[in-house]
Design a protein around this motif. Structure first.
Motif, PDB file in Angstrom:
ATOM      1  N   GLU A   1       7.547 -35.531 -15.810  1.00 25.59           N
ATOM      2  CA  GLU A   1       8.623 -35.825 -14.850  1.00 25.59           C
ATOM      3  C   GLU A   1       8.640 -34.686 -13.841  1.00 25.59           C
ATOM      4  O   GLU A   1       8.646 -33.510 -14.220  1.00 25.59           O
ATOM      5  CB  GLU A   1       9.965 -35.922 -15.561  1.00 25.59           C
ATOM      6  CG  GLU A   1      11.136 -36.224 -14.639  1.00 25.59           C
ATOM      7  CD  GLU A   1      11.097 -37.632 -14.065  1.00 25.59           C
ATOM      8  OE1 GLU A   1      11.148 -37.760 -12.827  1.00 25.59           O
ATOM      9  OE2 GLU A   1      11.040 -38.599 -14.838  1.00 25.59           O
ATOM     10  N   HIS A   2       8.641 -35.040 -12.548  1.00 24.84           N
ATOM     11  CA  HIS A   2       8.643 -34.039 -11.480  1.00 24.84           C
ATOM     12  C   HIS A   2      10.021 -33.982 -10.827  1.00 24.84           C
ATOM     13  O   HIS A   2      10.647 -35.017 -10.595  1.00 24.84           O
ATOM     14  CB  HIS A   2       7.596 -34.390 -10.420  1.00 24.84           C
ATOM     15  CG  HIS A   2       6.203 -34.409 -10.956  1.00 24.84           C
ATOM     16  ND1 HIS A   2       5.470 -33.268 -11.167  1.00 24.84           N
ATOM     17  CD2 HIS A   2       5.423 -35.440 -11.353  1.00 24.84           C
ATOM     18  CE1 HIS A   2       4.294 -33.580 -11.654  1.00 24.84           C
ATOM     19  NE2 HIS A   2       4.238 -34.902 -11.791  1.00 24.84           N
TER      20      HIS A   2
ATOM     21  N   ASP B   1      16.840 -28.637  -5.123  1.00 28.35           N
ATOM     22  CA  ASP B   1      17.512 -28.683  -3.831  1.00 28.35           C
ATOM     23  C   ASP B   1      18.427 -27.485  -3.634  1.00 28.35           C
ATOM     24  O   ASP B   1      18.588 -27.001  -2.507  1.00 28.35           O
ATOM     25  CB  ASP B   1      18.342 -29.972  -3.713  1.00 28.35           C
ATOM     26  CG  ASP B   1      17.484 -31.213  -3.892  1.00 28.35           C
ATOM     27  OD1 ASP B   1      16.390 -31.280  -3.301  1.00 28.35           O
ATOM     28  OD2 ASP B   1      17.909 -32.120  -4.644  1.00 28.35           O
ATOM     29  N   ARG B   2      19.028 -27.033  -4.719  1.00 24.83           N
ATOM     30  CA  ARG B   2      19.943 -25.878  -4.667  1.00 24.83           C
ATOM     31  C   ARG B   2      19.894 -25.185  -6.018  1.00 24.83           C
ATOM     32  O   ARG B   2      19.936 -25.844  -7.059  1.00 24.83           O
ATOM     33  CB  ARG B   2      21.364 -26.341  -4.383  1.00 24.83           C
ATOM     34  CG  ARG B   2      22.376 -25.208  -4.405  1.00 24.83           C
ATOM     35  CD  ARG B   2      23.786 -25.692  -4.176  1.00 24.83           C
ATOM     36  NE  ARG B   2      24.721 -24.592  -4.317  1.00 24.83           N
ATOM     37  CZ  ARG B   2      25.993 -24.737  -4.552  1.00 24.83           C
ATOM     38  NH1 ARG B   2      26.531 -25.940  -4.647  1.00 24.83           N
ATOM     39  NH2 ARG B   2      26.777 -23.694  -4.665  1.00 24.83           N
ATOM     40  N   LEU B   3      19.824 -23.858  -5.985  1.00 23.07           N
ATOM     41  CA  LEU B   3      19.836 -23.079  -7.213  1.00 23.07           C
ATOM     42  C   LEU B   3      20.465 -21.726  -6.940  1.00 23.07           C
ATOM     43  O   LEU B   3      20.019 -20.985  -6.074  1.00 23.07           O
ATOM     44  CB  LEU B   3      18.406 -22.877  -7.743  1.00 23.07           C
ATOM     45  CG  LEU B   3      18.249 -21.945  -8.943  1.00 23.07           C
ATOM     46  CD1 LEU B   3      19.034 -22.456 -10.147  1.00 23.07           C
ATOM     47  CD2 LEU B   3      16.776 -21.778  -9.288  1.00 23.07           C
ATOM     48  N   ASP B   4      21.549 -21.443  -7.658  1.00 20.57           N
ATOM     49  CA  ASP B   4      22.141 -20.110  -7.654  1.00 20.57           C
ATOM     50  C   ASP B   4      22.589 -19.815  -9.083  1.00 20.57           C
ATOM     51  O   ASP B   4      22.239 -20.545 -10.000  1.00 20.57           O
ATOM     52  CB  ASP B   4      23.278 -19.980  -6.619  1.00 20.57           C
ATOM     53  CG  ASP B   4      24.422 -20.963  -6.825  1.00 20.57           C
ATOM     54  OD1 ASP B   4      24.788 -21.238  -7.998  1.00 20.57           O
ATOM     55  OD2 ASP B   4      24.981 -21.452  -5.833  1.00 20.57           O
ATOM     56  N   ASN B   5      23.323 -18.775  -9.285  1.00 24.74           N
ATOM     57  CA  ASN B   5      23.710 -18.384 -10.639  1.00 24.74           C
ATOM     58  C   ASN B   5      24.656 -19.367 -11.318  1.00 24.74           C
ATOM     59  O   ASN B   5      24.811 -19.331 -12.540  1.00 24.74           O
ATOM     60  CB  ASN B   5      24.334 -16.994 -10.631  1.00 24.74           C
ATOM     61  CG  ASN B   5      23.301 -15.936 -10.325  1.00 24.74           C
ATOM     62  OD1 ASN B   5      22.139 -16.083 -10.673  1.00 24.74           O
ATOM     63  ND2 ASN B   5      23.713 -14.873  -9.661  1.00 24.74           N
TER      64      ASN B   5
ATOM     65  N   THR C   1      14.721 -35.977  -8.827  1.00 25.80           N
ATOM     66  CA  THR C   1      13.487 -36.430  -9.472  1.00 25.80           C
ATOM     67  C   THR C   1      12.588 -37.088  -8.427  1.00 25.80           C
ATOM     68  O   THR C   1      13.032 -37.447  -7.331  1.00 25.80           O
ATOM     69  CB  THR C   1      13.778 -37.439 -10.595  1.00 25.80           C
ATOM     70  OG1 THR C   1      14.281 -38.647 -10.014  1.00 25.80           O
ATOM     71  CG2 THR C   1      14.763 -36.881 -11.608  1.00 25.80           C
ATOM     72  N   ALA C   2      11.341 -37.282  -8.795  1.00 25.64           N
ATOM     73  CA  ALA C   2      10.396 -37.949  -7.907  1.00 25.64           C
ATOM     74  C   ALA C   2      10.831 -39.378  -7.595  1.00 25.64           C
ATOM     75  O   ALA C   2      10.476 -39.929  -6.560  1.00 25.64           O
ATOM     76  CB  ALA C   2       9.001 -37.935  -8.527  1.00 25.64           C
TER      77      ALA C   2
ATOM     78  N   ASP D   1       7.700 -23.551 -10.153  1.00 29.61           N
ATOM     79  CA  ASP D   1       7.319 -22.788  -8.968  1.00 29.61           C
ATOM     80  C   ASP D   1       8.287 -23.220  -7.876  1.00 29.61           C
ATOM     81  O   ASP D   1       8.010 -24.160  -7.138  1.00 29.61           O
ATOM     82  CB  ASP D   1       5.866 -23.074  -8.593  1.00 29.61           C
ATOM     83  CG  ASP D   1       5.377 -22.209  -7.440  1.00 29.61           C
ATOM     84  OD1 ASP D   1       6.007 -21.169  -7.158  1.00 29.61           O
ATOM     85  OD2 ASP D   1       4.355 -22.576  -6.828  1.00 29.61           O
ATOM     86  N   ASN D   2       9.435 -22.554  -7.842  1.00 29.85           N
ATOM     87  CA  ASN D   2      10.530 -22.937  -6.962  1.00 29.85           C
ATOM     88  C   ASN D   2      10.004 -23.304  -5.581  1.00 29.85           C
ATOM     89  O   ASN D   2       9.292 -22.526  -4.987  1.00 29.85           O
ATOM     90  CB  ASN D   2      11.541 -21.783  -6.871  1.00 29.85           C
ATOM     91  CG  ASN D   2      12.874 -22.208  -6.317  1.00 29.85           C
ATOM     92  OD1 ASN D   2      13.143 -23.382  -6.125  1.00 29.85           O
ATOM     93  ND2 ASN D   2      13.728 -21.248  -6.059  1.00 29.85           N
ATOM     94  N   PRO D   3      10.291 -24.511  -5.074  1.00 25.68           N
ATOM     95  CA  PRO D   3      11.287 -25.493  -5.511  1.00 25.68           C
ATOM     96  C   PRO D   3      10.742 -26.612  -6.403  1.00 25.68           C
ATOM     97  O   PRO D   3      11.422 -27.611  -6.591  1.00 25.68           O
ATOM     98  CB  PRO D   3      11.791 -26.065  -4.202  1.00 25.68           C
ATOM     99  CG  PRO D   3      10.573 -26.088  -3.330  1.00 25.68           C
ATOM    100  CD  PRO D   3       9.797 -24.842  -3.718  1.00 25.68           C
ATOM    101  N   SER D   4       9.536 -26.468  -6.916  1.00 23.98           N
ATOM    102  CA  SER D   4       8.959 -27.517  -7.760  1.00 23.98           C
ATOM    103  C   SER D   4       9.171 -27.224  -9.240  1.00 23.98           C
ATOM    104  O   SER D   4       9.008 -26.093  -9.678  1.00 23.98           O
ATOM    105  CB  SER D   4       7.460 -27.639  -7.496  1.00 23.98           C
ATOM    106  OG  SER D   4       7.227 -28.038  -6.170  1.00 23.98           O
ATOM    107  N   LEU D   5       9.519 -28.263  -9.972  1.00 23.99           N
ATOM    108  CA  LEU D   5       9.725 -28.161 -11.415  1.00 23.99           C
ATOM    109  C   LEU D   5       9.103 -29.397 -12.051  1.00 23.99           C
ATOM    110  O   LEU D   5       9.344 -30.518 -11.602  1.00 23.99           O
ATOM    111  CB  LEU D   5      11.223 -28.100 -11.727  1.00 23.99           C
ATOM    112  CG  LEU D   5      11.661 -28.178 -13.186  1.00 23.99           C
ATOM    113  CD1 LEU D   5      11.229 -26.917 -13.931  1.00 23.99           C
ATOM    114  CD2 LEU D   5      13.164 -28.340 -13.282  1.00 23.99           C
ATOM    115  N   SER D   6       8.276 -29.188 -13.062  1.00 23.84           N
ATOM    116  CA  SER D   6       7.672 -30.303 -13.789  1.00 23.84           C
ATOM    117  C   SER D   6       7.916 -30.113 -15.274  1.00 23.84           C
ATOM    118  O   SER D   6       7.779 -29.004 -15.789  1.00 23.84           O
ATOM    119  CB  SER D   6       6.162 -30.364 -13.538  1.00 23.84           C
ATOM    120  OG  SER D   6       5.906 -30.600 -12.177  1.00 23.84           O
TER     121      SER D   6
END
Length: 138
Positions: free
Chosen positions: A111-112, A116-120, A127-128, A75-80
């Motif tokens: 792991e959470h 911070d940045r996401l493009d193509n 990480t946490a 769920d951008n910006p969170s990834l688990s």
């Protein structure tokens, strides 16, 4: 005339329905780790490691090694990533910091990450525990 318009509309609708779009947008696909820094900002040795993201699954891979699979919640910006079968002590090359009490038998841990940045073409996630992982689309 009316049949040609109806046929054109039906064709357009059917083509739009068949188009496969990833549920996770630009995160989908294979990413190569290009750089890592620890929580203090020091460079971490990077070898040939990859993160691969597919819908609700992630795989951590390396050439010639088995794939490590995790269930993914995004769920951008969170990834688990939930690792049911693999211990965190074996995943330090992917930027994973094992909990202090982890052993080779540790299973079912999460792991959470923060995106911070996401493009193509580029992905930067932290990480946490403060490890920053920079990746490029492969």
């Amino acid at each position: 005339m009316i049949y040609s318009v109806a046929a054109a509309v039906m064709m357009a609708l059917s083509l739009a329905g068949c188009r496969e779009t990833p549920l996770i947008g630009p995160l989908a696909g294979q990413w190569q780790i290009t750089h890592m820094t620890d929580a203090e900002g020091h460079d971490v040795m990077v070898s040939d490691r990859y993160y691969c993201f597919y819908r609700h699954t992630a795989q951590l891979t390396a050439p010639g090694e088995t794939k490590i699979t995790a269930n993914m919640t995004y769920d951008n910006p969170s990834l688990s990533l939930e690792f049911a079968e693999d211990s965190p002590v074996f995943l330090t090359d992917w930027g994973v910091t094992p909990p202090p009490d982890a052993t080779a038998e540790t299973r079912n841990w999460v792991e959470h990450y923060h995106i911070d940045r996401l493009d193509n073409d580029h992905l930067v996630m932290t990480t946490a525990e403060g490890i920053t992982i920079t990746l490029r689309k492969y």
